[in-house]
Design a protein around this motif. Sequence first.
Motif, PDB file in Angstrom:
ATOM      1  N   ASP A   1      10.789  12.705 -81.898  1.00  0.00           N
ATOM      2  CA  ASP A   1       9.665  11.888 -82.358  1.00  0.00           C
ATOM      3  C   ASP A   1      10.106  10.450 -82.601  1.00  0.00           C
ATOM      4  OD1 ASP A   1       7.933  14.021 -82.230  1.00  0.00           O
ATOM      5  OD2 ASP A   1       8.198  14.573 -84.339  1.00  0.00           O
ATOM      6  N   ASN A   2      11.316  10.287 -83.170  1.00  0.00           N
ATOM      7  CA  ASN A   2      11.843   8.936 -83.390  1.00  0.00           C
ATOM      8  C   ASN A   2      12.057   8.211 -82.066  1.00  0.00           C
ATOM      9  OD1 ASN A   2      11.892   9.384 -86.139  1.00  0.00           O
ATOM     10  ND2 ASN A   2      14.048   9.998 -86.174  1.00  0.00           N
ATOM     11  N   LEU A   3      12.554   8.948 -81.070  1.00  0.00           N
ATOM     12  CA  LEU A   3      12.783   8.346 -79.759  1.00  0.00           C
ATOM     13  C   LEU A   3      11.473   7.878 -79.141  1.00  0.00           C
ATOM     14  CD1 LEU A   3      14.805   7.728 -77.487  1.00  0.00           C
ATOM     15  CD2 LEU A   3      14.435  10.048 -76.643  1.00  0.00           C
ATOM     16  N   GLN A   4      10.446   8.706 -79.235  1.00  0.00           N
ATOM     17  CA  GLN A   4       9.163   8.355 -78.647  1.00  0.00           C
ATOM     18  C   GLN A   4       8.506   7.176 -79.347  1.00  0.00           C
ATOM     19  OE1 GLN A   4       6.870  11.966 -78.673  1.00  0.00           O
ATOM     20  NE2 GLN A   4       8.215  13.004 -77.199  1.00  0.00           N
ATOM     21  N   ASN A   5       8.864   6.955 -80.602  1.00  0.00           N
ATOM     22  CA  ASN A   5       8.263   5.858 -81.367  1.00  0.00           C
ATOM     23  C   ASN A   5       9.058   4.562 -81.288  1.00  0.00           C
ATOM     24  OD1 ASN A   5       6.015   7.293 -82.285  1.00  0.00           O
ATOM     25  ND2 ASN A   5       7.211   8.231 -83.945  1.00  0.00           N
ATOM     26  N   MET A   6      10.170   4.577 -80.550  1.00  0.00           N
ATOM     27  CA  MET A   6      10.940   3.354 -80.397  1.00  0.00           C
ATOM     28  C   MET A   6      10.222   2.400 -79.454  1.00  0.00           C
ATOM     29  SD  MET A   6      14.918   4.503 -80.079  1.00  0.00           S
ATOM     30  CE  MET A   6      15.811   5.162 -81.466  1.00  0.00           C
ATOM     31  N   ARG A   7       9.917   1.209 -79.927  1.00  0.00           N
ATOM     32  CA  ARG A   7       9.284   0.204 -79.078  1.00  0.00           C
ATOM     33  C   ARG A   7       9.422  -1.166 -79.720  1.00  0.00           C
ATOM     34  NH1 ARG A   7       5.361   3.586 -80.762  1.00  0.00           N
ATOM     35  NH2 ARG A   7       5.143   4.418 -78.659  1.00  0.00           N
ATOM     36  N   GLU A   8       9.351  -2.181 -78.889  1.00  0.00           N
ATOM     37  CA  GLU A   8       9.376  -3.562 -79.347  1.00  0.00           C
ATOM     38  C   GLU A   8       8.109  -4.249 -78.855  1.00  0.00           C
ATOM     39  OE1 GLU A   8      11.658  -5.030 -81.201  1.00  0.00           O
ATOM     40  OE2 GLU A   8      13.093  -3.364 -81.257  1.00  0.00           O
ATOM     41  N   ASP A   9       7.634  -5.204 -79.632  1.00  0.00           N
ATOM     42  CA  ASP A   9       6.506  -6.022 -79.190  1.00  0.00           C
ATOM     43  C   ASP A   9       7.050  -7.396 -78.850  1.00  0.00           C
ATOM     44  OD1 ASP A   9       3.826  -6.278 -78.555  1.00  0.00           O
ATOM     45  OD2 ASP A   9       3.330  -7.192 -80.476  1.00  0.00           O
ATOM     46  N   TYR A  10       6.827  -7.820 -77.617  1.00  0.00           N
ATOM     47  CA  TYR A  10       7.407  -9.071 -77.133  1.00  0.00           C
ATOM     48  C   TYR A  10       6.419 -10.216 -77.285  1.00  0.00           C
ATOM     49  CZ  TYR A  10      10.518  -5.691 -74.893  1.00  0.00           C
ATOM     50  OH  TYR A  10      11.389  -4.664 -74.639  1.00  0.00           O
ATOM     51  N   ALA A  11       6.903 -11.328 -77.823  1.00  0.00           N
ATOM     52  CA  ALA A  11       5.975 -12.441 -78.053  1.00  0.00           C
ATOM     53  C   ALA A  11       6.662 -13.803 -78.047  1.00  0.00           C
ATOM     54  CB  ALA A  11       5.255 -12.241 -79.374  1.00  0.00           C
ATOM     55  N   SER A  12       7.864 -13.897 -77.476  1.00  0.00           N
ATOM     56  CA  SER A  12       8.621 -15.142 -77.607  1.00  0.00           C
ATOM     57  C   SER A  12       8.263 -16.195 -76.571  1.00  0.00           C
ATOM     58  CB  SER A  12      10.128 -14.855 -77.529  1.00  0.00           C
ATOM     59  OG  SER A  12      10.463 -14.381 -76.244  1.00  0.00           O
ATOM     60  N   ALA A  13       7.715 -15.786 -75.415  1.00  0.00           N
ATOM     61  CA  ALA A  13       7.437 -16.755 -74.350  1.00  0.00           C
ATOM     62  C   ALA A  13       6.401 -16.187 -73.395  1.00  0.00           C
ATOM     63  CB  ALA A  13       8.724 -17.101 -73.600  1.00  0.00           C
ATOM     64  N   GLU A  14       6.003 -17.017 -72.438  1.00  0.00           N
ATOM     65  CA  GLU A  14       5.083 -16.570 -71.401  1.00  0.00           C
ATOM     66  C   GLU A  14       5.551 -17.106 -70.058  1.00  0.00           C
ATOM     67  OE1 GLU A  14       1.572 -19.875 -71.472  1.00  0.00           O
ATOM     68  OE2 GLU A  14       1.524 -18.356 -73.063  1.00  0.00           O
ATOM     69  N   LEU A  15       4.965 -16.581 -68.998  1.00  0.00           N
ATOM     70  CA  LEU A  15       5.380 -16.945 -67.646  1.00  0.00           C
ATOM     71  C   LEU A  15       4.137 -17.018 -66.771  1.00  0.00           C
ATOM     72  CD1 LEU A  15       8.008 -17.378 -65.947  1.00  0.00           C
ATOM     73  CD2 LEU A  15       7.835 -14.959 -65.317  1.00  0.00           C
ATOM     74  N   SER A  16       3.976 -18.126 -66.085  1.00  0.00           N
ATOM     75  CA  SER A  16       2.808 -18.280 -65.209  1.00  0.00           C
ATOM     76  C   SER A  16       3.248 -18.732 -63.826  1.00  0.00           C
ATOM     77  CB  SER A  16       1.826 -19.307 -65.788  1.00  0.00           C
ATOM     78  OG  SER A  16       2.372 -20.609 -65.704  1.00  0.00           O
ATOM     79  N   GLU A  17       2.374 -18.556 -62.857  1.00  0.00           N
ATOM     80  CA  GLU A  17       2.656 -18.970 -61.497  1.00  0.00           C
ATOM     81  C   GLU A  17       2.934 -20.470 -61.431  1.00  0.00           C
ATOM     82  OE1 GLU A  17       0.293 -17.052 -62.615  1.00  0.00           O
ATOM     83  OE2 GLU A  17      -0.519 -15.674 -61.112  1.00  0.00           O
ATOM     84  N   ASN A  18       2.253 -21.248 -62.271  1.00  0.00           N
ATOM     85  CA  ASN A  18       2.410 -22.699 -62.248  1.00  0.00           C
ATOM     86  C   ASN A  18       3.660 -23.184 -62.960  1.00  0.00           C
ATOM     87  OD1 ASN A  18      -0.029 -23.018 -60.839  1.00  0.00           O
ATOM     88  ND2 ASN A  18      -1.222 -23.083 -62.742  1.00  0.00           N
ATOM     89  N   SER A  19       4.196 -22.354 -63.846  1.00  0.00           N
ATOM     90  CA  SER A  19       5.341 -22.801 -64.649  1.00  0.00           C
ATOM     91  C   SER A  19       6.681 -22.543 -63.969  1.00  0.00           C
ATOM     92  CB  SER A  19       5.331 -22.099 -66.015  1.00  0.00           C
ATOM     93  OG  SER A  19       5.616 -20.716 -65.877  1.00  0.00           O
ATOM     94  N   VAL A  20       6.696 -21.741 -62.909  1.00  0.00           N
ATOM     95  CA  VAL A  20       7.960 -21.402 -62.252  1.00  0.00           C
ATOM     96  C   VAL A  20       8.178 -22.270 -61.019  1.00  0.00           C
ATOM     97  CG1 VAL A  20       7.996 -19.035 -63.101  1.00  0.00           C
ATOM     98  CG2 VAL A  20       6.872 -19.531 -60.927  1.00  0.00           C
ATOM     99  N   LYS A  21       9.427 -22.410 -60.630  1.00  0.00           N
ATOM    100  CA  LYS A  21       9.788 -23.195 -59.460  1.00  0.00           C
ATOM    101  C   LYS A  21       9.325 -22.506 -58.170  1.00  0.00           C
ATOM    102  CE  LYS A  21      12.123 -26.466 -61.571  1.00  0.00           C
ATOM    103  NZ  LYS A  21      11.689 -27.876 -61.544  1.00  0.00           N
ATOM    104  N   ALA A  22       9.168 -23.307 -57.124  1.00  0.00           N
ATOM    105  CA  ALA A  22       8.808 -22.743 -55.817  1.00  0.00           C
ATOM    106  C   ALA A  22       9.964 -21.958 -55.220  1.00  0.00           C
ATOM    107  CB  ALA A  22       8.382 -23.867 -54.865  1.00  0.00           C
ATOM    108  N   ASP A  23      11.185 -22.333 -55.577  1.00  0.00           N
ATOM    109  CA  ASP A  23      12.396 -21.678 -55.075  1.00  0.00           C
ATOM    110  C   ASP A  23      12.896 -20.707 -56.148  1.00  0.00           C
ATOM    111  OD1 ASP A  23      14.988 -20.932 -54.374  1.00  0.00           O
ATOM    112  OD2 ASP A  23      15.471 -22.882 -53.529  1.00  0.00           O
ATOM    113  N   PRO A  24      12.953 -19.413 -55.859  1.00  0.00           N
ATOM    114  CA  PRO A  24      13.356 -18.445 -56.893  1.00  0.00           C
ATOM    115  C   PRO A  24      14.802 -18.595 -57.345  1.00  0.00           C
ATOM    116  CG  PRO A  24      13.171 -17.372 -54.760  1.00  0.00           C
ATOM    117  CD  PRO A  24      12.610 -18.746 -54.585  1.00  0.00           C
ATOM    118  N   ILE A  25      15.671 -19.094 -56.479  1.00  0.00           N
ATOM    119  CA  ILE A  25      17.059 -19.271 -56.908  1.00  0.00           C
ATOM    120  C   ILE A  25      17.148 -20.401 -57.927  1.00  0.00           C
ATOM    121  CG2 ILE A  25      19.389 -19.881 -56.136  1.00  0.00           C
ATOM    122  CD1 ILE A  25      18.874 -18.309 -53.606  1.00  0.00           C
ATOM    123  N   LYS A  26      16.331 -21.440 -57.772  1.00  0.00           N
ATOM    124  CA  LYS A  26      16.277 -22.493 -58.788  1.00  0.00           C
ATOM    125  C   LYS A  26      15.696 -21.948 -60.097  1.00  0.00           C
ATOM    126  CE  LYS A  26      16.000 -26.396 -55.603  1.00  0.00           C
ATOM    127  NZ  LYS A  26      15.191 -27.529 -55.098  1.00  0.00           N
TER     128      LYS A  26
END
Length: 215
Positions: free
Chosen positions: A4-29
Amino acid sequence: MNQDNLQNMREDYASAELSENSVKADPIKQFGIWFDEAQEVNVPEKNSMTLSTATHDGRPSARIVLLKGYHEGGFVFYTNYLSRKGKEINKNPLGALTFFWPSLERQIRIEGILEKVSKEESEKYFHSRPRESQLGALASPQSQEIPNRESIENKWDELTAEYEGKDVPKPSFWGGYILKPRLFEFWQGRPSRLHDRIVYKKIDNKNWKKVRLAP
């Protein structure tokens, strides 16, 4: 551990966001930006990555290796060519890398083709390593069965004595691979499990197509 403890392990993520416009056109960059940010906040073992390979008939295996370089051509690591991963790559060059940086709530997946780097590149890196690591690479028949730990330690001692005062030669069975990417996925944790997932798919030698995936 209570299940039951294992099934209840979870984190809520809220530190940042990611959008199509915020990332570079080149994935290696884009990878470079995220990797630099991981360095800035001192993510432990930031260059640790899961390397996934498979046999010729599709039986997968995975292990942690260390990223030792990246550039427009791809992502480089070093290993024993006769290890399990080396044998699998020889039969099936398709592979994948996964980086996970929990403190940044980020994951990067990279899929592509694995090829050996040049002998010259492998030689240069091998001789930049600590001498003890050079001897370890020469002593270890990686992934092969050995009778006990003493056998490998004795081999290391023999080689230490043999090469005292001499350069340690790079073994022919040891060297680098480069994963030439065909797909990237940048994952940013978000609240309520509505994570951001931006995927780059290679469409020709220079260009990438960017899409968003449902979390």
